[in-house]
Design an enzyme around this catalytic site. Structure first.
Site, short mmCIF file in Angstrom:
data_model
loop_
_atom_site.label_atom_id
_atom_site.label_comp_id
_atom_site.label_asym_id
_atom_site.label_seq_id
_atom_site.Cartn_x
_atom_site.Cartn_y
_atom_site.Cartn_z
CE LYS A 1 -3.82 -0.64 2.35
NZ LYS A 1 -4.40 -0.97 3.65
CG MET B 1 -5.57 -2.84 13.18
SD MET B 1 -4.64 -1.44 13.74
CE MET B 1 -4.58 -0.46 12.24
CB CYS C 1 1.19 -41.29 -15.89
SG CYS C 1 1.71 -42.78 -15.05
N GLY D 1 -6.52 -10.95 8.33
CA GLY D 1 -6.20 -11.32 9.71
C GLY D 1 -5.42 -10.23 10.42
CB SER E 1 5.25 -43.80 -17.26
OG SER E 1 4.20 -42.97 -16.87
CE1 TYR F 1 4.13 -39.20 -20.26
CE2 TYR F 1 6.04 -39.66 -21.64
CZ TYR F 1 5.04 -40.11 -20.80
OH TYR F 1 4.95 -41.43 -20.48
NE ARG G 1 -5.42 3.63 4.13
CZ ARG G 1 -5.72 3.77 2.82
NH1 ARG G 1 -6.61 2.96 2.25
NH2 ARG G 1 -5.14 4.70 2.10
CG HIS H 1 -12.79 -45.85 -6.50
ND1 HIS H 1 -14.07 -45.74 -6.99
CD2 HIS H 1 -12.12 -46.60 -7.39
CE1 HIS H 1 -14.17 -46.41 -8.11
NE2 HIS H 1 -13.00 -46.95 -8.39
NE ARG I 1 -6.70 -4.11 -3.29
CZ ARG I 1 -7.15 -4.48 -2.09
NH1 ARG I 1 -6.33 -4.83 -1.13
NH2 ARG I 1 -8.44 -4.50 -1.85
#
Lengths: 872, 872
Positions: free
Chosen positions: B22, B103, B829, B101, B762, B849, B92, B454, B336
């Protein structure tokens, strides 16, 4: 090119790789002037070349064989196939490492219809000549040409029966001549060709047969199983025959230079008069003890005794010798280091050191560490065993011999034991609830489960005899009986178990007890002198601890605290703790457990008399402590005043798909810190109690199943807090350590981080093997059998530490751990801690100690010493 | 020593670490000449020093604050607490990374009983002065001193009620004066001291409160969860007040430079006339859309619009701006980068590239890959959602939105689907037998199981919406109903699921459908231009394969063959195969499966149109295919003409303690080579069929669960034999590869050996994570919850690849594999293949990959591109 054939005069014992074990020793004995019938050896190189040349005997080799044969004929003034003075030969295989499954021996080679007559004339012994001829035809047909033996034996038996003979020696010359004709007929019928009458053809066929036998499937499998390189090849020994079957002044026998059972320094062996080698083995006539030779042929006995001395002095080890007496002439046909029992091995080694034949280091290297197991457990008396009835065979899960009345559940065993009975616990499989029954039993028999099943692991820990996975036994726990086929054994009837072989017998068999004194103690002192690696034990009770100390344990590497939880007076409190719904309720139950655990620990510390003691905090999943049967659950509900449904629900909540990878070890302590807090307090209070009783204690507290340093950090904080509280409360100053098991692969991989918090690592190689391979040891036996039969695995990784995989993790973790904390204490406490090859690995990677079950401590000590010697 | 306070004129946006987000932006805006009320920032360094000095404001800092305050007073010609022209301040917090959380804001600081009168006089607006005063007392009491807000609001409400006011703006001056008195009384009553009347005391208390809030527990947890270093500290911004509450020519508001939902390039926001900042948030009055400002104050609107342009051009990103209008003067209070939806993010990024504000690379780095998920699944219409009734919340197991009638078993879902109904499958938990029902459903709801249960895994694979582990729903599968507290929903009633949030609603909620066109396509083209890592998909059906190709998949990394086995017409044959007692019987069943599997594979190959396709041979333990319920077993027995007991026995034989570590994967093939032989044949025959249909195929056959090279050797031999047979039979020339999953730690450790046999690896990171951690993913949720709440784990290793442990193995195996076989193909994978941080890791260690479920393919593509850009 090279030389493929060596006369016995050219070789020596150092040429074993080229000449094979047998050939090298025949040459050596020739060199030192012993009476060895002359001959020559075809080398292992020749065997390999033979395979390269598509299994053909090539010209050069043929030439060399023929040259050596001529020389031999010249030396002996005999000629192969001669019709005046025929030379007969033996042909024997001789690999570098003696190997069953290969072709063994052909005797009397060179005989045919004319040579047999010449032999008869020359020896003036027609019976001897035809006896040799019929032996040769049978052996050649069987061993070289593969015609089944029984076809020949049937003919022999028929004649003996029709004539009413008992022994072969009763056969007349005419009988033998008929037999020769009939044997040749069999040969012709089976192979559709005549029996080869050309002695040179006989010889070459025999040589080829030896070469070919190197590659037969049985030999191949044996090599794979025993790590024998295929490329070694086999040698072939061709030797002039001497005859033990020339009448009452001839004979043949085998002898050990010392007693192979006890090690006693007395000639031990047996012989047969008027016989050839195979008769001793065949058991048709009963051989005479070697001592009786002294009376019959005192000169020969004296000469033989002198020869055995020469051989032992020369080879510096106990020898196993084959000899033949031909017309009162002694010949030595083979010598090799003799096989022996563990007891004999130690006694011989110790004796030889005092006889200055060998030094202590050689003595240590001589003993097979695995074999020590025999010594540490009782075994059945040989005589009694011969009369016992074998009813089944299971896995040799925990060595020793045990007899007792069968009982089918733990409490019946406990009751029987209280009545002074010896009991065998028989179960389908055991679970932690059977612990008390196992403790009270003489031995354990299970129908299911492998070498690393609960029964097997716990029994080995207790040093208790166990036969596991005896699958052809049907156990009915409800009917309280077991069945093997038609045999029913009911509760209270006697059986006997041999945990070293897996055999199960009916009845109560007399046993030899363990005696670890005298030379054993002396030997183990030498072992400890050269050993670098420390040996601790896995012990959960003061009793185990005492046993282990007796066996030389230098500390406890793993004291599991869960077995303590199963004791009869505790399990209700433990269950209450598990079933409590609030932290307060759990706390209350834990407070009841505290004094019990304190006592456990103080007694163990006292039993260890100041030796390092590592205590592992609670490890197994909680559901292991809860009952499984409806009835037991109902009883528990009544006892605890909780509804049956509530307990059932909690049991269901605790059920897991893969308990091995579930809520256990340190993960329990993250959820229920109270449990470890109680245990840490009990350990420290127990230690202080022991200290007050004069024992110098510094406990090692071990957190199991760590996979991430943050787990250890979290738990260590409250453990250290309670430890410090106890020390402050009691105003005692005491060293202690907090460390961890490395049993999860991730712990090994991140050991550098974990070492920031852990003051010691103990490699739990059982679980580490399970997780590294992804094998559940409770399930893997089903398929590992196929792995072995299909030769995918050479060794069971649960028995011998897998160096390439699991070992790589252990090595990596040791290195990473030391990088972070130079003086971190490293040890292993899995089943592998008592297995010689694994112990060697632990020595080589520089661990501080191995820890194993009490009964394996001496094995580990010896293996550690051998590893240290090998390294130098 | 250093400097702890910076005037806004001294800073810039580059000083974010020192001044906070800020403060840096306020300074930056001041620098570029925007109308920012003057002020100064106390640095984050000051905050850290404050903690080092035991939370005291030390003299130097106090001096610096006072010097800056004087300067400010001079600039504005006002004085804090002055009784003629008092300066009012806002205070601020401003951390480097915005953090809930902590001030937040104090407005109107500096007022007391005299200053309020001066303010009243100076502004000629008594009502405004007392309105500001009562606001200040309440905010200060709440935010700085921690007195609960409701105590003040009650008084406000009481007065409004007694006077019959609707809005705060109706309060009279007298009302406000009374309120001020009453508010001060509350303060005194609560804190037993007077409200501080000294403005400097007020200021220092407010600064301390900001510092202290850095360390409050909520902020602390937030930092840990979001990897924000504790040592960053927070800055404090002290700024002169401007007033939106000075009447109809004043106001306050927030605006985005573009639409944060759609990305449309139009000013988007709202404002309130005659109000201070907190009124906009409080929602007491309804704010006006920003566009209406154009009509009310056209000049101001123009000025504001210009300012937003300047800011966007300056920051090169869409801005979220706070502003205040005081008597027709515009002030900017904060700017911002604005938060936005995935859709907006992509549209804005693409637009900004064409506007030349940013380049393509910047555009790619702007999009949060995880956020893409929103785009790829339907979601509920916002309007419809507002009217829906939320009944429960479970885990967001698989994203998307779904509505349908509830059914409680798979076959009812299948039947409903055949009747053209949309159905939701509701189960306690799913098992492989539910697959067909899952396929036919719109979405899945389970009461048990975690993010990797599952249901969750399979649903994600199918791209099907799933809410799992919704534990406050009671499912009765027998009564066919579900209950949430008192609400009962019966079979056939509608529910709606949001798989991205885990929300469960009653009724049928209207949805927005997926539209991946226009700018999305353009953006993904840019992504593919910079990407190095290939992205494949995990797909088991032609349908999945087609979806994945649509999402940009470049191949299949994992085609599981087991789901195919569960289809209705196959499962009886599969069961017959499992239950067969002889190899012949098994062979017969396999021959029936062969044409079915051939068809599976040919269709998949055709769907992939020549892209690389890796097919994994059968993996799960056989018991997964057998029925569990008594009734089903009986039916199977009848069907197969086997006795119930026989089937039961076989089921019991197949039961395992730890199926995860049991008889599965390649271990099945060691025992039953016939299964893989059939599958290898089906793959090749399917490939040939596809080739005949014009598709260029070269199959990759993958052997799962290899832990030792000998397993692979043994299996590869017969797999290659059958492959070669098929090619020979059909006279076709086709390339193929045989490779393995690396999912067992030992495989990674011995990858150099395994690469001798494997043409590709893999990495199965799901199982590898399970075994490396020793966590069963079916069981771990129970305790991993505690791990997260106790901050032992920062991230769930099943979601984000654990770099230190599992990742170390992947890296090691890649290196070892390449040492043996330079051109070995490497990919992953597991579930991790679609998780951005894990994809980045895969890129960094040089894999070829990643493979993920079809719906995650675009995420993986973006993450791979970002990884490539980051590397440069």
């Amino acid at each position: 090119m090279g030389k493929f054939v060596y006369s016995f005069k050219e070789g020596s014992k150092e040429m074993k790789n080229l000449l094979g074990g047998k050939g090298a020793n025949l040459a050596e004995m020739t060199k030192i002037g012993l009476p060895v019938p002359p001959g020559f050896t075809i080398t292992t190189d020749a065997c390999n070349t033979y395979y390269k040349k598509d299994k053909k005997i090539w010209d050069e080799l043929l030439d060399e064989i023929m040259t050596n044969l001529s020389e031999l004929e010249k030396t002996l003034d005999k000629k192969l196939g001669d019709n005046e003075n025929p030379l007969l030969l033996s042909v024997r295989s001789g690999a570098v490492i003696s190997m069953p499954g290969m072709m063994d021996t052909i005797l009397n080679l060179g005989l045919n219809d004319t040579a047999v007559q010449a032999l008869s004339k020359k020896t003036n012994n027609e019976r001897f000549a035809y006896d040799s001829y019929r032996r040769f035809i049978q052996m050649f047909s069987d061993v070289v040409m593969g015609i089944q033996k029984y076809k020949f034996e049937r003919i022999l038996d028929d004649i003996k029966e029709s004539k009413g003979y008992k022994y072969d020696t009763e056969l007349t010359v005419d009988d033998l001549k008929n037999i020769v004709v009939e044997f040749k007929n069999i040969y012709k019928k089976e192979l559709r060709q005549e029996f080869p009458s050309d002695p040179k053809e006989q010889l070459l066929l025999a040589v080829k047969a030896v070469f070919d036998s190197w590659n037969n499937p049985r030999a191949d499998i044996y090599r794979k199983l025993n790590d024998i390189p295929h490329k070694l090849g086999t040698a072939v020994n061709i030797q002039s025959m001497v005859f033990g079957n020339m009448g009452q002044t001839s004979g043949t026998g085998v002898a050990f230079t010392r007693n192979p059972s006890t090690g006693e320094n007395v000639l031990f062996g047996e012989y047969l008069v008027d016989a050839q080698g195979e008769d001793v083995v065949a058991g048709i006539r009963t051989p005479q003890p070697i001592a009786s030779l002294k009376e019959i042929m005192p000169d020969i006995y004296k000469q033989f005794e002198d020869t055995t001395r020469i051989l032992e002095d020369h080879y510096k080890d106990m020898q196993d010798i084959e000899f033949t007496i031909e017309n009162e002439n002694l010949y030595i046909l083979q010598t090799r280091n003799g096989k022996r029992t563990a007891k004999a091995a130690i006694n011989i080694a110790v004796d030889m050191v005092s006889e200055k034949l060998i030094d202590k280091k050689q003595a240590i290297m001589r003993i097979d560490a695995k074999q020590l197991d025999q010594l540490l457990h009782p075994n059945f008396e040989e005589k009694a065993l011969k009369q016992a009835t074998l009813i089944s065979k299971g896995l040799p899960a925990s060595p020793g011999a045990a007899s007792g009345k069968v009982y089918f559940n733990a409490s019946d065993v406990v009751a029987a034991n209280e009545n002074g009975e010896k009991a065998i616990l028989v179960r389908l499989e055991t679970s932690p609830e059977d612990i008390e029954g196992m403790v009270s039993s003489e031995g354990i028999l299970t129908a299911r489960g492998g070498m690393t099943s609960h029964a097997a692991v716990v029994a080995r820990g207790m040093g208790k005899c166990c036969v596991a996975g005896c699958s052809d036994i049907k156990v009915s726990e409800s009917k309280k009986e077991l069945r093997v086929k038609d045999l029913v054994i009911k509760e209270g009837e006697y059986i006997s178990l041999d945990g070293s072989t897996g055999s199960v017998y009916t009845g109560n068999i007399t046993k030899n007890e363990v005696e670890l004194v005298g030379k054993f103690e002396e030997f183990m002192d030498w072992v400890d002198e050269v050993r670098v690696l420390k040996v601790r034990t896995n012990a959960d009770t003061p009793n185990d601890a005492k046993t282990a100390v007796k066996f030389g344990a230098e500390g406890i590497g793993l004291c599991r605290t869960e077995h303590m939880f199963f004791e009869e007076d505790r399990i209700p409190v433990v269950r209450k703790m598990i079933l409590s719904k609030t932290v307060d309720e759990r706390q209350e139950a834990l407070e009841k457990l505290l004094p019990m655990q304190r006592k456990d620990f103080s007694e163990i510390f006292e039993a260890m008399e100041g030796r390092d003691t590592t205590i592992r905090l609670l490890d197994p999943p909680l559901h292991e402590f809860l009952p499984k049967k409806e009835e037991d659950i109902k009883n528990l509900a009544d006892d605890m005043n909780i509804s049956y449904e509530d307990i059932l629900k909690r049991i269901e909540d605790l059920e897991e798909f893969n308990p091995m990878l579930g809520h256990r070890g340190c993960r329990l302590a993250v959820t229920y810190p109270e449990i470890y807090i109680m245990q840490a307090r009990a350990i420290m209070e127990g230690a202080i109690e022991a200290k007050n009783n004069g024992v110098d204690v510094s406990p090692e507290i071990m957190i199991p199943l760590i996979g991430d340093v943050n787990e250890l950090k979290y738990i260590k904080e409250f453990v250290v807090n309670v430890v410090e509280d106890v020390l402050k409360e009691s105003k005692v100053d005491m060293k202690y350590m907090v460390g961890t098991m490395i049993e999860v692969p991730r712990a090994a991989l991140t050991a550098d981080e974990i070492a920031k918090e852990a003051e010691f690592f103990s490699f739990g190689t059982n679980d580490l093997t399970q997780m590294t391979y992804g094998f559940s040891r409770d399930d893997a036996n089903k398929f590992l059998v196929e792995y072995e039969s299909k030769e995918i695995f050479e060794k069971d990784p649960f028995q011998t530490l897998d160096k390439n995989g699991v070992g790589k993790l252990v090595k990596m973790a040791s290195k990473l751990g030391r990088e972070t904390r130079e003086d971190i204490k490293l040890g292993i406490c899995g089943e592998h801690g008592g297995e010689p090859a694994s112990v060697e690995f632990c020595h080589n990677i520089g661990l501080n100690y191995v820890s194993c079950s009490p009964y394996r401590v001496p094995i580990a000590r010896l293996a550690a010493a051998q590893a240290a010697l090998k390294e130098k």
